[in-house]
Design a protein around this motif. Structure first.
Motif, PDB file in Angstrom:
ATOM      1  N   ARG A 156       1.392   9.488  -4.898  1.00 52.44           N
ATOM      2  CA  ARG A 156       1.973  11.119  -4.570  1.00 52.44           C
ATOM      3  C   ARG A 156       2.195  11.034  -5.890  1.00 52.44           C
ATOM      4  O   ARG A 156       2.471  12.328  -6.375  1.00 52.44           O
ATOM      5  CB  ARG A 156       2.646  11.424  -3.433  1.00 52.44           C
ATOM      6  N   GLU A 176      -6.367   5.617   0.563  1.00 52.68           N
ATOM      7  CA  GLU A 176      -7.060   6.519   2.008  1.00 52.68           C
ATOM      8  C   GLU A 176      -6.182   6.850   2.380  1.00 52.68           C
ATOM      9  O   GLU A 176      -5.807   7.741   3.268  1.00 52.68           O
ATOM     10  CB  GLU A 176      -8.033   5.089   2.762  1.00 52.68           C
ATOM     11  N   MET A 177      -4.288   6.251   2.347  1.00 53.74           N
ATOM     12  CA  MET A 177      -3.042   7.019   2.989  1.00 53.74           C
ATOM     13  C   MET A 177      -2.997   8.420   2.653  1.00 53.74           C
ATOM     14  O   MET A 177      -2.978   9.382   3.033  1.00 53.74           O
ATOM     15  CB  MET A 177      -2.253   6.368   3.154  1.00 53.74           C
ATOM     16  N   ASP A 186      -6.327   0.646  -2.295  1.00 53.90           N
ATOM     17  CA  ASP A 186      -7.492   0.694  -1.755  1.00 53.90           C
ATOM     18  C   ASP A 186      -7.429   1.609  -0.118  1.00 53.90           C
ATOM     19  O   ASP A 186      -7.554   3.323   0.031  1.00 53.90           O
ATOM     20  CB  ASP A 186      -8.866   0.100  -1.061  1.00 53.90           C
ATOM     21  N   MET A 187      -6.355   1.017   0.267  1.00 56.11           N
ATOM     22  CA  MET A 187      -5.595   1.421   1.040  1.00 56.11           C
ATOM     23  C   MET A 187      -4.989   2.497   1.036  1.00 56.11           C
ATOM     24  O   MET A 187      -4.885   3.547   1.859  1.00 56.11           O
ATOM     25  CB  MET A 187      -4.762   0.661   2.460  1.00 56.11           C
ATOM     26  N   ALA A 246       0.660  -1.083   0.133  1.00 53.31           N
ATOM     27  CA  ALA A 246       0.110  -0.026   0.271  1.00 53.31           C
ATOM     28  C   ALA A 246       0.869   1.242   0.132  1.00 53.31           C
ATOM     29  O   ALA A 246       0.426   2.208  -0.306  1.00 53.31           O
ATOM     30  CB  ALA A 246      -1.046   0.125   1.086  1.00 53.31           C
ATOM     31  N   GLU A 247       2.000   1.300   0.295  1.00 54.86           N
ATOM     32  CA  GLU A 247       3.251   2.534   0.318  1.00 54.86           C
ATOM     33  C   GLU A 247       3.886   2.882  -0.258  1.00 54.86           C
ATOM     34  O   GLU A 247       3.938   4.307  -1.042  1.00 54.86           O
ATOM     35  CB  GLU A 247       3.765   2.215   1.828  1.00 54.86           C
ATOM     36  N   ASN A 280      -4.105  -3.666  -1.229  1.00 60.79           N
ATOM     37  CA  ASN A 280      -3.922  -2.081  -1.075  1.00 60.79           C
ATOM     38  C   ASN A 280      -3.847  -0.715  -1.588  1.00 60.79           C
ATOM     39  O   ASN A 280      -2.906   0.460  -1.078  1.00 60.79           O
ATOM     40  CB  ASN A 280      -2.222  -2.850  -1.411  1.00 60.79           C
TER      41      ASN A 280
END
Lengths: 202, 331
Positions: free
Chosen positions: B91, B118-119, B114-115, B83-84, B112
């Motif tokens: 970004r 959100e982040m 979707d996560m 996800a990161e 991942n």
């Protein structure tokens, strides 16, 4: 009366991390019977990661602190269980964004929010014999409670009862589902992991 | 395992380093496992990101380019990026007008991504949308179409959405067009031989020397049937038939047809398939424009082919034909 703060979160992370190092092998073994046998690794590396960033969590924003935890957990533990737990943390992060502290009476609704987000992401339902069932029991048990010690006691009891109630049922979700009736009599590894998290806090 | 590599653990990162070294005009790696366009996001343009496992070049990374994707998060071979990393790609693609996540329908990738959404929403205030590709008709029946996997059809969606974003359309418009392209695609694959994931060291499945499997997924997911290898016309005939059963064509319809190699199958064999496919499709009264024949979405060194139909209207056709370029494809 005390509040939920980033400092309390730090203390909890420390305790859970210690417990996960102890319980990792037990969790891997339980998971090996129904899954790929790595949930202990997921929890241990995840909590080690959180312990590593605990000092740097922002004191003035519980939400951003939970977000940092969710990010770190997904970063270090790639498994789907790790992502699910991080999803729960993320839900708390959104609810607490911009708050320096929160009332303990919010715990029940924070658990409720986490369950909802985790169900949506993991496509799970209550009754599938997953960590969701245990969280739901905790949500109900903590409703109306505003003291941290009482909340912990209620979660501890709810965890034990859920394990008992579901042991004789088959798993209905994820890889464990493939084992069908063979999963009867076995504890769900995800539930066991949360059970050990609570053990670490008690 | 017989592969040109230094160590299985370094396979993906050395591949990405080489890719960026060879084509610095198209690819930049601002952080590990994130490939973006050099020069950063285009201000005011909707960013389009994708992500998925390595082992499918040109998918996913290769389609970062002008008129295509802005960034891509890339995982290990056949493994989801974190996800990161996906958040990193979002970004990198963010030019302030929102980001579209456009990728294949695989459980781990969906969780991942979707996560990641959100982040970046919480931390960076990036608005984002999702369009999933689920074009593989062999992976689930029409009544469960939302469970289908995404395969080579995503190349059409990348191209069409990329062209729309290049016109500086807003996020809602780019998302609409991407969804329209995704809905217009149907694919099916067949395999002759497996591939080997470097870190696993052994083939993803076993298949007899004289056998083929119809409907196999790009990671070796089980297909519809396995039997003795059939002549090209029979194989092509069944693939076209299965695609038409799911998306009937008639007089006046226009499609683009992709005949894609899964890696080891040479273009010669693809052209034999294309010849027959064109005959069969034109027999319905439909017309083929802009055929794509070659390696567009692979599965390492797997032998086999996939066929994708993308049904076009005026809007999709114009966007498909708009200029675009990356190291693997120029329109």
């Amino acid at each position: 009366m005390s509040n939920m703060t980033v400092d309390r979160l730090r203390a909890a992370i420390g305790k859970i991390a210690v417990q996960m190092a102890i319980s990792a092998d037990e969790l891997n073994t339980a998971d090996g019977k129904l899954g790929d046998g790595d949930i202990g690794i997921t929890m241990n590396t995840g909590m080690k990661g959180l312990a590593g960033i605990a000092d740097d969590l922002p004191d003035d924003d519980l939400g951003m602190a939970f977000l940092a935890c969710a990010k770190e957990f997904t970063r270090v533990s790639g498994s789907s269980y790790g992502t699910l737990l991080a999803t729960g943390l993320m839900s708390a992060a959104k609810a607490l964004k911009g708050k320096r502290k929160a009332e303990w009476s919010e715990v029940s609704s924070l658990i409720g929010g986490a369950i909802e987000a985790m169900m949506k992401r993991g496509k799970g339902a209550l009754g599938d014999k997953t960590v969701l069932d245990m969280l739901e029991a905790m949500r109900i048990a903590t409703e109306g409670l505003d003291d941290s010690a009482e909340i912990l006691k209620a979660c501890d009891k709810a965890a034990s009862e859920t394990m008992e109630n579901f042991r004789a049922k088959p798993s209905k979700l994820g890889r464990a589902r493939m084992y069908g009736d063979k999963s009867i009599g076995l504890d769900d590894p995800g539930m066991l992991a949360l059970r050990r998290v609570i053990d670490g806090l008690v | 395992m017989k592969k040109i590599l230094n160590s299985p653990a370094k396979f993906v990162d050395e591949m990405l380093d080489g890719l960026c070294a060879a084509h610095p005009e198209y690819y930049d790696q601002p952080e590990p496992r994130v490939i973006a366009r050099p020069g950063g996001a285009v201000k005011g343009k909707v960013g389009i990101v994708t992500g998925g496992g390595s082992g499918h070049l040109p998918v996913f990374t290769g389609y970062v380019g002008k008129g295509l994707l802005d960034a891509c998060a890339i995982g290990g071979v056949f493994a989801s990026p974190s996800a990161e990393q996906m958040a990193g790609a979002m970004r990198a693609a963010n030019g302030g007008a929102g980001v579209l996540r456009l990728y294949g329908n695989y459980g781990g990738d969906v969780m991942n991504f979707d996560m990641a959404g959100e982040m970046v929403e919480m931390e960076d205030d990036i608005e984002s949308t999702t369009v999933l590709l689920s074009d593989d008709v062999a992976s689930a029946g029409p009544e469960e179409a939302e469970k289908r996997r995404g395969v080579a059809g995503m190349v059409y969606a990348f191209k069409i959405a990329g062209a729309k974003a290049d016109q500086m359309a807003d996020l809602a418009e780019v998302t609409r067009v991407a969804q329209k392209a995704a809905d217009a695609c149907r694919s099916i694959g067949m395999a002759l031989s497996p591939c080997t994931v470097p870190e696993a060291g052994k083939p993803t499945f076993e298949i007899g020397e004289d056998e083929m499997e119809m409907g196999m997924g790009i990671h070796g997911e089980p297909g519809i049937w396995r039997d003795k290898l059939k002549p090209a016309d029979e194989i092509t005939g069944e693939m076209v038939e299965r695609l038409l059963a799911d998306m009937p064509l008639g007089k006046g319809d226009r499609i683009s047809l992709m005949v894609n190699s899964l890696g080891a199958t040479p273009p010669e064999e693809l052209y034999i398939m294309y010849g027959k496919a064109k005959q069969l499709i034109e027999a319905t009264g439909a017309e083929i424009i802009m055929p794509l024949i070659g390696r567009y979405a692979t599965s390492m060194e797997m032998a086999g082919a996939t066929m994708t139909m993308c049904k076009l209207d005026d809007e999709l056709e114009a966007l498909l034909k708009a200029p675009a370029e990356c190291a693997f494809w120029q329109v």
